[in-house]
Scaffold this active site. Structure first.
Site, PDB file in Angstrom:
ATOM      1  CB  VAL A 148     -12.705  88.198   6.665  1.00 29.18           C
ATOM      2  CG1 VAL A 148     -13.864  88.853   7.414  1.00 29.18           C
ATOM      3  CG2 VAL A 148     -12.387  86.840   7.254  1.00 29.18           C
ATOM      4  N   GLY A 196     -13.978  90.743   1.646  1.00 28.51           N
ATOM      5  CA  GLY A 196     -13.453  91.189   0.349  1.00 28.51           C
ATOM      6  C   GLY A 196     -12.409  92.277   0.447  1.00 28.51           C
ATOM      7  CB  ILE A 236     -13.495  95.607   4.277  1.00 30.52           C
ATOM      8  CG1 ILE A 236     -14.781  95.916   3.516  1.00 30.52           C
ATOM      9  CG2 ILE A 236     -13.385  96.467   5.532  1.00 30.52           C
ATOM     10  CD1 ILE A 236     -16.048  95.616   4.306  1.00 30.52           C
ATOM     11  N   GLY A 279     -27.695  88.574  -9.952  1.00 29.15           N
ATOM     12  CA  GLY A 279     -26.315  88.084  -9.847  1.00 29.15           C
ATOM     13  C   GLY A 279     -25.701  88.269  -8.471  1.00 29.15           C
ATOM     14  CD  GLU A 339     -22.079  81.655  -5.997  1.00 34.33           C
ATOM     15  OE1 GLU A 339     -22.125  80.919  -7.002  1.00 34.33           O
ATOM     16  OE2 GLU A 339     -21.137  82.406  -5.737  1.00 34.33           O
ATOM     17  CE  LYS A 364     -16.819  85.915   3.905  1.00 28.13           C
ATOM     18  NZ  LYS A 364     -17.919  86.440   3.082  1.00 28.13           N
TER      19      LYS A 364
HETATM   20  N1  HSE Z   1     -20.686  84.873  -1.071  1.00 29.75           N
HETATM   21  C1  HSE Z   1     -20.086  85.849  -0.235  1.00 29.75           C
HETATM   22  C2  HSE Z   1     -21.045  86.997  -0.015  1.00 29.75           C
HETATM   23  C3  HSE Z   1     -18.813  86.433  -0.777  1.00 29.75           C
HETATM   24  O1  HSE Z   1     -22.175  86.969  -0.487  1.00 29.75           O
HETATM   25  O2  HSE Z   1     -20.671  87.935   0.661  1.00 29.75           O
HETATM   26  C4  HSE Z   1     -17.655  85.511  -0.624  1.00 29.75           C
HETATM   27  O3  HSE Z   1     -17.418  85.211   0.710  1.00 29.75           O
END
Ligand code: HSE
Length: 438
Positions: free
Chosen positions: A138, A140, A142, A193, A196, A211
């Protein structure tokens, strides 16, 4: 002789060598000395499971470390800790279960798996008396899961509101600053980028919902799965919605909202993900571009905000390595960290029973009695109006109504009722309004 060299090295298996896995392998090798000093023993990479053989880009590693046989890797006797950064449900679930059964502790970043079937994983970790850590799942880099599970374990969390998806935050931020529509903003995010090629999991809110389930489970000591989380993505958010928000002194954000509710029977919880207007002076409104933030309201601590990069190789690897160091220390001391805490077992409320405010924009005929009829429809469903703004445009008018907090099901019934009225030409925008100004 340094202290750590007296302890036996701990063997690591890395499952997955994509954006995050590559950074985990890099940090493990480049910072090996420091990590060994912090853990009290060297961490040695025993193998890296990949889908196709070949060396990872830019990594100066022994080619022999790479294997396509993940099943055998997690069962090796010289593997003490398994890092899973493959993502998705299978084969990740089977590999994690095999690793725990074979006595390894596990660090994973797999939000989808934890939100779908965390119970099975936690039960396996309990049975094996091993750690299952997942800080990277959850937001990244943090640190938010450990604060909820440990730092706030003595407090009562009432609400968690998070911007936990960077892609959608980037898209909404672009819509807000440039006035573009969703499609153009998404294309820009893809070109840069941030999104996706297949953005479904992000823009439809699946990633944020997983999350939210994990956050709610930790915050309220209750098992919450992705299926319990109400989910709406941002694909229907229009440039008009964003402009309306600006006129109201608000911004539109995709929020993950986890709440504790007092009910006649005790307590219940809810978890939802949807776009919402929040006041421009709320701390979450200043979270721009692809950044994430989680705002926690708890009874004793008050309001806390956690902010930072929520995705990307190095930030996510930082969270993985933090967990790895903790799990490694525990292995050396032969103890376990905090396991699953679901003692509260609160009911998870459906969306219709949660309370929100709504912003509703309606195109109506501009004639006698229309405003009164529209107001009656709100009162028929027990929804109290907070503000009304009307703009005449010839024979029609636009009404913008903001409600007080009301049951979401009553608000939805009001909107359905409005859409069926003769004098209502179109309900052009419906959006929840969340969070109070600071
Ligand atoms: N794809 C997610 C985001 C990151 O854009 O925050 C990975 O959970």
């Amino acid at each position: 002789m340094s202290q750590h060299s007296e302890k036996r090295p701990l063997g690591i298996a890395l499952l997955g060598c994509g954006v995050v896995g590559t950074e985990v392998a890099r940090l493990l090798t480049e910072q090996g000395g420091e990590l060994a000093a912090r853990v009290g023993a060297p961490l040695e990479l025993r193998g890296i499971a990949v889908r196709r053989s070949g060396r990872a880009r830019g990594l100066d590693l022994d080619a022999q470390l790479f294997t396509t046989d993940a099943e055998s890797l997690v069962r090796r006797d010289d593997v003490d800790l398994v890092v899973e950064v493959i993502g998705g449900i299978e084969p990740a679930r089977s590999l994690i279960l095999a690793a725990l059964e074979h006595g390894a502790s596990v660090v994973t970043a797999n939000k989808a798996l934890l939100a779908e079937d965390g119970a099975t994983l936690f039960a396996a970790a309990e049975k094996a008396q091993r750690d299952l850590y997942f800080e990277a799942s959850v937001a990244g880099a943090i640190p938010i899961l450990r604060p909820l599970a440990e730092s706030l374990a003595g407090d009562r969390v009432r609400r968690v509101i998070g911007i936990v998806n960077g892609t959608t935050n980037f898209v909404l931020d672009r819509m807000s600053t440039s006035g573009t529509g969703f499609t153009e903003a998404l294309e820009e995010a893809q070109a840069l980028g941030y999104a996706e090629a297949d953005p479904t999991a992000d823009v439809e809110g699946f990633d944020a919902a997983a999350k939210a389930a994990i956050l709610a489970g930790l915050a309220f000591h209750t098992r919450v799965t992705a299926a319990d989380v109400y989910r709406e993505g941002i694909t229907e958010v229009s440039a008009g919605d964003v402009a309306s928000a600006t006129e109201m002194g608000c911004v539109v954000k995709l929020l993950a909202i986890c709440e504790r509710h007092d009910t006649p029977d005790g307590e219940a919880v809810s978890a939802r993900v949807h776009p919402a207007m929040i006041p421009a002076d709320h701390p979450l409104a200043s979270v721009r571009e692809a950044y994430n933030a989680v705002f926690v309201e708890s009874e004793a601590a008050g309001r806390l905000m956690f902010y930072g990069p929520g995705a990307g190789g190095p930030p996510t690897a930082s969270a993985v390595l933090g967990d790895l160091v903790s799990a490694a220390r525990n292995r050396l001391s032969d103890v376990r960290g905090v396991g699953e805490s679901v003692h509260a077992q609160c009911e998870v409320l459906p969306m219709g029973d949660t309370y929100t405010r709504y912003h509703v924009a309606i195109d109506v005929d501009d004639r006698t009695g229309v405003l009164a009829s529209v107001a009656t429809e709100f009162s028929r469903h027990g929804v109290s109006i907070q503000t009304v703004r009307q703009e005449g445009r010839g024979d029609d008018a636009q009404l913008v109504i903001v409600t007080h907090r009301a049951r979401d099901a009553d608000l939805a019934a009001t909107v359905a009722g409005l859409a069926g009225m003769d004098m209502v030409r179109e309900v052009t925008s419906v959006m929840r309004v969340e969070a109070e100004p600071e």
